[in-house]
Motif scaffolding. Sequence first.
Motif, PDB file in Angstrom:
ATOM      1  N   SER A  24      81.228  47.174 133.135  1.00  0.00           N
ATOM      2  CA  SER A  24      80.630  47.027 134.471  1.00  0.00           C
ATOM      3  C   SER A  24      79.848  48.274 134.859  1.00  0.00           C
ATOM      4  CB  SER A  24      81.734  46.753 135.497  1.00  0.00           C
ATOM      5  OG  SER A  24      82.690  47.807 135.510  1.00  0.00           O
ATOM      6  N   LEU A  25      80.330  49.461 134.437  1.00  0.00           N
ATOM      7  CA  LEU A  25      79.605  50.692 134.761  1.00  0.00           C
ATOM      8  C   LEU A  25      78.239  50.709 134.089  1.00  0.00           C
ATOM      9  CD1 LEU A  25      79.598  53.470 136.108  1.00  0.00           C
ATOM     10  CD2 LEU A  25      80.648  54.396 134.040  1.00  0.00           C
ATOM     11  N   SER A  26      78.187  50.274 132.825  1.00  0.00           N
ATOM     12  CA  SER A  26      76.896  50.226 132.131  1.00  0.00           C
ATOM     13  C   SER A  26      75.930  49.280 132.844  1.00  0.00           C
ATOM     14  CB  SER A  26      77.102  49.785 130.680  1.00  0.00           C
ATOM     15  OG  SER A  26      77.934  50.697 129.989  1.00  0.00           O
ATOM     16  N   TYR A  27      76.461  48.137 133.281  1.00  0.00           N
ATOM     17  CA  TYR A  27      75.613  47.162 133.963  1.00  0.00           C
ATOM     18  C   TYR A  27      75.095  47.717 135.292  1.00  0.00           C
ATOM     19  CZ  TYR A  27      74.256  43.004 136.567  1.00  0.00           C
ATOM     20  OH  TYR A  27      73.571  42.093 137.325  1.00  0.00           O
ATOM     21  N   PHE A  28      76.013  48.276 136.104  1.00  0.00           N
ATOM     22  CA  PHE A  28      75.609  48.783 137.416  1.00  0.00           C
ATOM     23  C   PHE A  28      74.719  50.013 137.285  1.00  0.00           C
ATOM     24  CE2 PHE A  28      79.677  46.654 138.868  1.00  0.00           C
ATOM     25  CZ  PHE A  28      79.014  45.580 139.438  1.00  0.00           C
ATOM     26  N   GLN A  29      74.939  50.845 136.246  1.00  0.00           N
ATOM     27  CA  GLN A  29      74.063  51.991 136.034  1.00  0.00           C
ATOM     28  C   GLN A  29      72.656  51.552 135.661  1.00  0.00           C
ATOM     29  OE1 GLN A  29      76.163  54.439 133.181  1.00  0.00           O
ATOM     30  NE2 GLN A  29      76.916  55.825 134.784  1.00  0.00           N
ATOM     31  N   SER A  30      72.564  50.477 134.874  1.00  0.00           N
ATOM     32  CA  SER A  30      71.228  49.966 134.544  1.00  0.00           C
ATOM     33  C   SER A  30      70.520  49.473 135.800  1.00  0.00           C
ATOM     34  CB  SER A  30      71.338  48.840 133.512  1.00  0.00           C
ATOM     35  OG  SER A  30      72.028  47.723 134.055  1.00  0.00           O
ATOM     36  N   GLU A  31      71.291  48.867 136.724  1.00  0.00           N
ATOM     37  CA  GLU A  31      70.691  48.449 137.993  1.00  0.00           C
ATOM     38  C   GLU A  31      70.212  49.666 138.792  1.00  0.00           C
ATOM     39  OE1 GLU A  31      73.286  46.054 140.306  1.00  0.00           O
ATOM     40  OE2 GLU A  31      72.712  44.192 139.305  1.00  0.00           O
ATOM     41  N   GLU A  32      71.051  50.732 138.804  1.00  0.00           N
ATOM     42  CA  GLU A  32      70.666  51.933 139.529  1.00  0.00           C
ATOM     43  C   GLU A  32      69.408  52.561 138.921  1.00  0.00           C
ATOM     44  OE1 GLU A  32      71.866  53.162 142.300  1.00  0.00           O
ATOM     45  OE2 GLU A  32      73.329  51.547 142.480  1.00  0.00           O
ATOM     46  N   HIS A 266      59.660  64.467 139.102  1.00  0.00           N
ATOM     47  CA  HIS A 266      61.053  64.248 138.685  1.00  0.00           C
ATOM     48  C   HIS A 266      61.821  63.613 139.840  1.00  0.00           C
ATOM     49  CE1 HIS A 266      60.732  66.855 135.064  1.00  0.00           C
ATOM     50  NE2 HIS A 266      59.850  67.506 135.813  1.00  0.00           N
ATOM     51  N   TYR A 267      62.601  62.581 139.507  1.00  0.00           N
ATOM     52  CA  TYR A 267      63.406  61.881 140.513  1.00  0.00           C
ATOM     53  C   TYR A 267      64.859  61.889 140.065  1.00  0.00           C
ATOM     54  CZ  TYR A 267      65.154  58.192 143.572  1.00  0.00           C
ATOM     55  OH  TYR A 267      65.866  57.475 144.481  1.00  0.00           O
ATOM     56  N   PHE A 268      65.746  62.295 140.977  1.00  0.00           N
ATOM     57  CA  PHE A 268      67.186  62.360 140.682  1.00  0.00           C
ATOM     58  C   PHE A 268      67.926  61.486 141.688  1.00  0.00           C
ATOM     59  CE2 PHE A 268      65.195  66.380 139.654  1.00  0.00           C
ATOM     60  CZ  PHE A 268      65.637  66.650 138.366  1.00  0.00           C
ATOM     61  N   THR A 269      68.880  60.758 141.213  1.00  0.00           N
ATOM     62  CA  THR A 269      69.697  59.930 142.107  1.00  0.00           C
ATOM     63  C   THR A 269      71.113  59.836 141.558  1.00  0.00           C
ATOM     64  OG1 THR A 269      69.878  57.782 143.221  1.00  0.00           O
ATOM     65  CG2 THR A 269      69.117  57.765 140.952  1.00  0.00           C
ATOM     66  N   SER A 270      72.046  59.721 142.470  1.00  0.00           N
ATOM     67  CA  SER A 270      73.458  59.639 142.083  1.00  0.00           C
ATOM     68  C   SER A 270      73.816  58.215 141.667  1.00  0.00           C
ATOM     69  CB  SER A 270      74.344  60.082 143.254  1.00  0.00           C
ATOM     70  OG  SER A 270      75.702  59.849 142.959  1.00  0.00           O
ATOM     71  N   ASP A 271      74.738  58.124 140.708  1.00  0.00           N
ATOM     72  CA  ASP A 271      75.237  56.811 140.305  1.00  0.00           C
ATOM     73  C   ASP A 271      76.643  56.572 140.853  1.00  0.00           C
ATOM     74  OD1 ASP A 271      76.538  58.652 138.790  1.00  0.00           O
ATOM     75  OD2 ASP A 271      76.260  57.647 136.862  1.00  0.00           O
ATOM     76  N   ASP A 272      76.953  57.231 141.989  1.00  0.00           N
ATOM     77  CA  ASP A 272      78.278  57.035 142.593  1.00  0.00           C
ATOM     78  C   ASP A 272      78.502  55.579 142.978  1.00  0.00           C
ATOM     79  OD1 ASP A 272      78.751  59.680 142.247  1.00  0.00           O
ATOM     80  OD2 ASP A 272      78.346  60.258 144.336  1.00  0.00           O
ATOM     81  N   ARG A 273      77.441  54.936 143.453  1.00  0.00           N
ATOM     82  CA  ARG A 273      77.609  53.534 143.826  1.00  0.00           C
ATOM     83  C   ARG A 273      77.953  52.675 142.619  1.00  0.00           C
ATOM     84  NH1 ARG A 273      72.085  52.665 147.057  1.00  0.00           N
ATOM     85  NH2 ARG A 273      71.425  53.877 145.248  1.00  0.00           N
ATOM     86  N   SER A 278      82.005  49.649 139.880  1.00  0.00           N
ATOM     87  CA  SER A 278      82.753  49.413 138.649  1.00  0.00           C
ATOM     88  C   SER A 278      84.251  49.500 138.894  1.00  0.00           C
ATOM     89  CB  SER A 278      82.341  50.423 137.578  1.00  0.00           C
ATOM     90  OG  SER A 278      80.964  50.332 137.297  1.00  0.00           O
ATOM     91  N   LEU A 279      84.649  50.482 139.696  1.00  0.00           N
ATOM     92  CA  LEU A 279      86.076  50.601 140.038  1.00  0.00           C
ATOM     93  C   LEU A 279      86.550  49.387 140.821  1.00  0.00           C
ATOM     94  CD1 LEU A 279      86.280  54.381 141.049  1.00  0.00           C
ATOM     95  CD2 LEU A 279      87.256  53.319 139.012  1.00  0.00           C
ATOM     96  N   LEU A 280      85.681  48.891 141.706  1.00  0.00           N
ATOM     97  CA  LEU A 280      86.048  47.710 142.479  1.00  0.00           C
ATOM     98  C   LEU A 280      86.232  46.498 141.571  1.00  0.00           C
ATOM     99  CD1 LEU A 280      86.482  46.454 145.263  1.00  0.00           C
ATOM    100  CD2 LEU A 280      84.026  46.048 145.394  1.00  0.00           C
ATOM    101  N   VAL A 281      85.306  46.304 140.642  1.00  0.00           N
ATOM    102  CA  VAL A 281      85.433  45.175 139.700  1.00  0.00           C
ATOM    103  C   VAL A 281      86.690  45.326 138.858  1.00  0.00           C
ATOM    104  CG1 VAL A 281      84.387  44.091 137.671  1.00  0.00           C
ATOM    105  CG2 VAL A 281      82.966  44.684 139.630  1.00  0.00           C
ATOM    106  N   THR A 282      86.923  46.555 138.378  1.00  0.00           N
ATOM    107  CA  THR A 282      88.119  46.795 137.571  1.00  0.00           C
ATOM    108  C   THR A 282      89.373  46.550 138.388  1.00  0.00           C
ATOM    109  OG1 THR A 282      86.892  48.466 136.318  1.00  0.00           O
ATOM    110  CG2 THR A 282      89.283  48.479 136.111  1.00  0.00           C
ATOM    111  N   GLY A 283      89.382  46.999 139.648  1.00  0.00           N
ATOM    112  CA  GLY A 283      90.551  46.783 140.493  1.00  0.00           C
ATOM    113  C   GLY A 283      90.814  45.308 140.727  1.00  0.00           C
ATOM    114  N   ILE A 284      89.738  44.545 140.972  1.00  0.00           N
ATOM    115  CA  ILE A 284      89.919  43.103 141.178  1.00  0.00           C
ATOM    116  C   ILE A 284      90.499  42.456 139.921  1.00  0.00           C
ATOM    117  CG2 ILE A 284      88.677  40.945 141.547  1.00  0.00           C
ATOM    118  CD1 ILE A 284      86.760  42.494 143.356  1.00  0.00           C
TER     119      ILE A 284
END
Length: 576
Positions: A24-32, A266-273, A278-284
């Motif tokens: 899920s982290l790989s998927y959401f990071q690709s979205e980010e 150069h553009y920098f952004t956090s992948d905290d979301r 991913s933690l939410l999906v894993t928790g569910i």
Amino acid sequence: MRRTQTLLAALAVAFVAACIFWISLSYFQSEERSKAQGRLSLYRSTVLAELERFSHLTYVLARDPFVIETSLGADTRALNLRFAAFAEKSGLDAIYLMRPDGLTISASNAGEPGSFVGQDYSFRPYFKDATKGRQGRFYGIGATTGLPGYFIADAVRGPDDVVSGVVAIKLDLSGLEASWREAGEQVILANEDGVVLLASDADWRYTLLTDITTEQSDAIRASRQFPGQALDRLDWQPKSGQRAVIGGGERIHLSAHDLPHGWVLHYFTSDDRAVVRSLLVTGIAVILAALAFIFSQLRRTRRIGAALRKSVAEEAQLRQANERLAFEIEERKAAERQLKRTRGELERASRLAALGQLAASVTHELGQPLAAMRNHLAAAELSGAANRGLLPRIGGLVDRMEGITRQLKFFSRTDGEGFREVDLRQAAQAALELVAPNIEQAEASVTLELPEDPVFVRGDQLRLEQVITNILRNAMDALEDSTERHLSVRIGTTGDKGWFEVRDTGHGLGDATLSDLQEPFFTTRESGRGMGLGLAISASIVKEHHGRMSACNASSGGAVFRVEIPLNETEEEAAA
């Protein structure tokens, strides 16, 4: 076996949860990253639009009749007003006209503090490019105002297409920084040398993304592009996988290289979301798995519930039997401990009784011979017939033998009657006076802490003074090999007890216990330096006074001896 199965099940759940998390982290990071690419494209378009918005203006101004006439020598006042009107309406920082030698003759800020008029900009790259027939473009800190800006310049040509001057405009790009900052973004615009021109964080501006060569440094210095700036390295580290560490955290890092002048955005952004999602999906997933496991356990619990209920009564009976057995075992252990203590006390009482009888006999038998020896020594000293060097040595031996007999007398005395009211403070002061020569000889310091009110106990003052004296002498013996020599004597009351405490900075008790130290003839000193009777005598005296003596090693080094004696009750207190 069951523990192993539980451990394997836990490991399996953890492995599955980790797999779900990373997928899920790989998927959401690709979205980010996709969102970041869109933001980067937007900011790239904004930069391009800002750079190209006025790119045609210098071309138009270079062909303006007023500009051409002024470059050929006409009066500059009219052109100053014209430039000022253009700059105000278009939002430009400045518009100015330079002669072919680089000297500014007309400007929109003429007459204002920091005016460009009279300034020589022939060293600027945009001026050199314009004189060579190209549109000059350059970003740098203003040599006159000290404010950064983007400069665009074109050559002004007079008759016969001869260059008669250069017209230039200055754009303020700080609005880009403000928009990035207001949007909460992390954006950097760097030039071809890796120098940060614009940044959402003001501390990043005019820093280096990469090391520059000596030639690049010389070129920057010659063009006065960043005067007064140290151009230090930015604390950042690009990493693989479109990531970088900047601002103390790891971020997604995207860059756009297709900008004019070799600039890079150069553009920098956090992948905290992405991590949170991913933690939410894993928790569910874990919760669903836990619910399924709970449901299966409930079914299993129903099957074994009946068997468990059958064993409850038997388990209760067994528990009661175990409790009774544990109680009996504890009672027996307590009885054994009491018996052991009683045996020890009986053995010590027997040894002390025998020692008392022996002490009485020895003191009686040695008393008269020692007195006779003392008389003979006195007579020999008066006559002068004996060796004067030998007499003090024999006298010292006789003194030592009398001291031993005096110590033994404490064991031959029975418990005295006629105890009276004794102030522990006076007893301690008297004992300190007795050992004052020893303290002075040892060069030790003494701290005496006495309460303001008397501490009255019931006892024999001389024997209590002997207890304090013995403890003080033991403490002085312990200080012989210490570099820090200090005694602390404290007196106080606790409940119905009066107490005194002696603390030293010596070698401590070592492996010896208080029971060992109270044994007659037990000593830690070398042979010939004490009989080991001091604490035994003290323990006997304290016992006569119905008190208690304790000893322990101090946490900071040394030993602490404490004696507690019952307080003397007045008639009113006894009646109460």
